[in-house]
Scaffold this motif. Sequence first.
Motif, PDB file in Angstrom:
ATOM      1  N   LEU A  20       0.825  -1.209   0.000  1.00 40.38           N
ATOM      2  CA  LEU A  20       0.000   0.000   0.000  1.00 40.38           C
ATOM      3  C   LEU A  20       0.864   1.266   0.000  1.00 40.38           C
ATOM      4  N   VAL A  21       1.975   1.233   0.723  1.00 41.62           N
ATOM      5  CA  VAL A  21       2.875   2.403   0.726  1.00 41.62           C
ATOM      6  C   VAL A  21       3.451   2.612  -0.679  1.00 41.62           C
ATOM      7  N   LEU A  23       2.046   1.666  -3.447  1.00 44.32           N
ATOM      8  CA  LEU A  23       0.929   2.165  -4.261  1.00 44.32           C
ATOM      9  C   LEU A  23       0.715   3.668  -4.019  1.00 44.32           C
ATOM     10  N   GLY A  24       0.819   4.080  -2.755  1.00 45.01           N
ATOM     11  CA  GLY A  24       0.687   5.501  -2.405  1.00 45.01           C
ATOM     12  C   GLY A  24       1.753   6.343  -3.072  1.00 45.01           C
ATOM     13  N   ILE A  25       2.995   5.829  -3.061  1.00 49.25           N
ATOM     14  CA  ILE A  25       4.095   6.571  -3.707  1.00 49.25           C
ATOM     15  C   ILE A  25       3.848   6.662  -5.215  1.00 49.25           C
ATOM     16  N   LEU A  27       0.918   6.699  -6.656  1.00 47.14           N
ATOM     17  CA  LEU A  27      -0.142   7.702  -6.841  1.00 47.14           C
ATOM     18  C   LEU A  27       0.434   9.113  -6.775  1.00 47.14           C
ATOM     19  N   MET A  28       1.331   9.333  -5.797  1.00 43.98           N
ATOM     20  CA  MET A  28       1.947  10.658  -5.652  1.00 43.98           C
ATOM     21  C   MET A  28       2.763  11.006  -6.896  1.00 43.98           C
TER      22      MET A  28
ATOM     23  N   PHE B  57      -5.985   3.067   3.897  1.00 42.16           N
ATOM     24  CA  PHE B  57      -5.465   3.569   2.625  1.00 42.16           C
ATOM     25  C   PHE B  57      -6.590   4.238   1.827  1.00 42.16           C
ATOM     26  N   LEU B  70      -1.429  16.623  -2.554  1.00 36.68           N
ATOM     27  CA  LEU B  70      -0.981  15.507  -3.400  1.00 36.68           C
ATOM     28  C   LEU B  70      -1.789  14.231  -3.154  1.00 36.68           C
ATOM     29  N   LEU B  71      -2.235  13.614  -4.242  1.00 33.09           N
ATOM     30  CA  LEU B  71      -2.976  12.348  -4.124  1.00 33.09           C
ATOM     31  C   LEU B  71      -2.024  11.242  -3.655  1.00 33.09           C
ATOM     32  N   GLY B  72      -2.406  10.556  -2.595  1.00 31.36           N
ATOM     33  CA  GLY B  72      -1.567   9.478  -2.067  1.00 31.36           C
ATOM     34  C   GLY B  72      -0.861   9.851  -0.776  1.00 31.36           C
ATOM     35  N   LEU B  73      -0.799  11.159  -0.492  1.00 31.91           N
ATOM     36  CA  LEU B  73      -0.080  11.623   0.700  1.00 31.91           C
ATOM     37  C   LEU B  73      -0.733  11.106   1.982  1.00 31.91           C
ATOM     38  N   ALA B  75      -3.020   8.861   2.109  1.00 28.63           N
ATOM     39  CA  ALA B  75      -3.165   7.405   1.991  1.00 28.63           C
ATOM     40  C   ALA B  75      -1.968   6.723   2.661  1.00 28.63           C
ATOM     41  N   ILE B  76      -0.762   7.214   2.381  1.00 29.09           N
ATOM     42  CA  ILE B  76       0.451   6.654   2.996  1.00 29.09           C
ATOM     43  C   ILE B  76       0.446   6.894   4.505  1.00 29.09           C
ATOM     44  N   THR B  79      -2.245   4.791   6.289  1.00 31.72           N
ATOM     45  CA  THR B  79      -1.846   3.371   6.276  1.00 31.72           C
ATOM     46  C   THR B  79      -0.736   3.133   7.294  1.00 31.72           C
ATOM     47  N   PHE B 121       7.555  16.747  -0.305  1.00 32.81           N
ATOM     48  CA  PHE B 121       6.901  16.888  -1.609  1.00 32.81           C
ATOM     49  C   PHE B 121       6.431  18.320  -1.871  1.00 32.81           C
TER      50      PHE B 121
END
Lengths: 306, 166
Positions: A20-21, A23-25, A27-28, B57, B70-73, B75-76, B79, B121
């Motif tokens: 998941l991490v 995947l997150g990276i 996405l970023m 997530f 930022l998309l995913g920030l 989420a990480i 998680t 970022f």
Amino acid sequence: MLTRDRQPSSDRALPTFISLVVLGILLMTLHVRLEGGGVVDILRTGTQAIVSPLQRGVSYVVNPIADAIEGLGDISGLREENIALRAALEESQAELIAVEDQLARLDLLEDLYGLDELDSDLGRTVANVIGRPDPFDASFIIDRGSSHGIVVGQPVIDSNGFVVGSVSSVTPVSATIVPITASREGVIVLVGSQVGSLTSLVNSDEMRLEITDAKEPVLATERVLTSAASVSFPAGLPVGEVVEDLAIASGGITGVVQPYVDIDTLRLVVVLAWPADPISAAGQDEVQVEETTTTTISETTTTEGG
Amino acid sequence: MRSRRVAAVILIVVGAVVLQTTFFGRIRLITPDLVLLVSVLLALTRIKPEIVLATAFTSGVVVDLLGSSLLGLRAIVFTSAAYVALRTRERADIGRIATAIWAGLVTLIGVLLLVLVGTLFGQSSILGEHVFSRLLTVPLANMLIAFLIAPLLVRVVDQDPAALRY
């Protein structure tokens, strides 16, 4: 100690976490590479379109409760605020008399030269602030969107006409606004007759003013307005005031500006339909700043003249 | 049973997102991060750890999509916080106060990570006004809310009225 019979977290938790991490990276990285557009923009618009009706409904119910709680929190400071406001009122009344005199002279001169206020026919959409994404995100959500004529990039002001920020994403019924104090892009401003730039500061509601080619010092409380060189805002909108006297150093001036708008207390904003032709303006490259500005002003003048 | 649990988790996450972006977005007196808190508290339930991480997530992605950063920030960050919560959840079983302190500490790790990754970022919208004070007020608010709602949330998700009765 009482331990509950749960699923063990040792077997697949770590591989899942790492996946998941990663995947997150990804996405970023995708977001950075696409510069917020493409798939990311579609996903963002879709999610906001789903959530915003819920937000509107819940806002309608919880806003009075939030106001009541906010009111309770503010009671302690109200007395001091009242004393300060009375003093400010007396000062403002004195200034008002002087300004009325100047306005009368301005009207007379405008009549003489046949001038009208620039951009006075800008479309304005009044919107309520309905939410904020989280405590660390300075952006906020309003209850008007593309179905009300709002387009990404349009400037946003408050009910007093002070600059707030600009529209960063739009759904049919809502839009997300990024304040100038949190934007990565600076604002080209006018301080007196000098053009400079305002950029956001970390952990501060103030902004950094930079005038690279300074001709004269800048005094405290001097008004900072948006410049005609700005591609994000129409010229002449009040942004804030200079905090302290600033002297020229190495040909330039660097200082701090206090914006007029307090983002935390905003309840109502106005989205300006500017530039008049957003499609052609969006096609302009940032390098062509002067060309865009000239076109917009000439178009506005032609419309008003016509 | 399973479908009711899934529905309960979805409802709780959606409720947290909507409450966070509306009610808690309006008041300055208390500034929790409700979605992060839910991601952390789900670690106390009997849900599979992989599902807890996936829920954290997804919640983070939703918050990212609702904001401007930022998309995913998040989420990480969510998680990672959920993973820390899964690894340390036995420490929260002592009592209600221990659960609250544990939730506050995991939130602190989460917000520190958010600011750190956000800085790396170049997310200026995260580093705006009150960023340092919120590094303290958000975990404190989450601690208070965890004290109030943690047992109830676990009971609702696990469909177990006896859960977290100390």
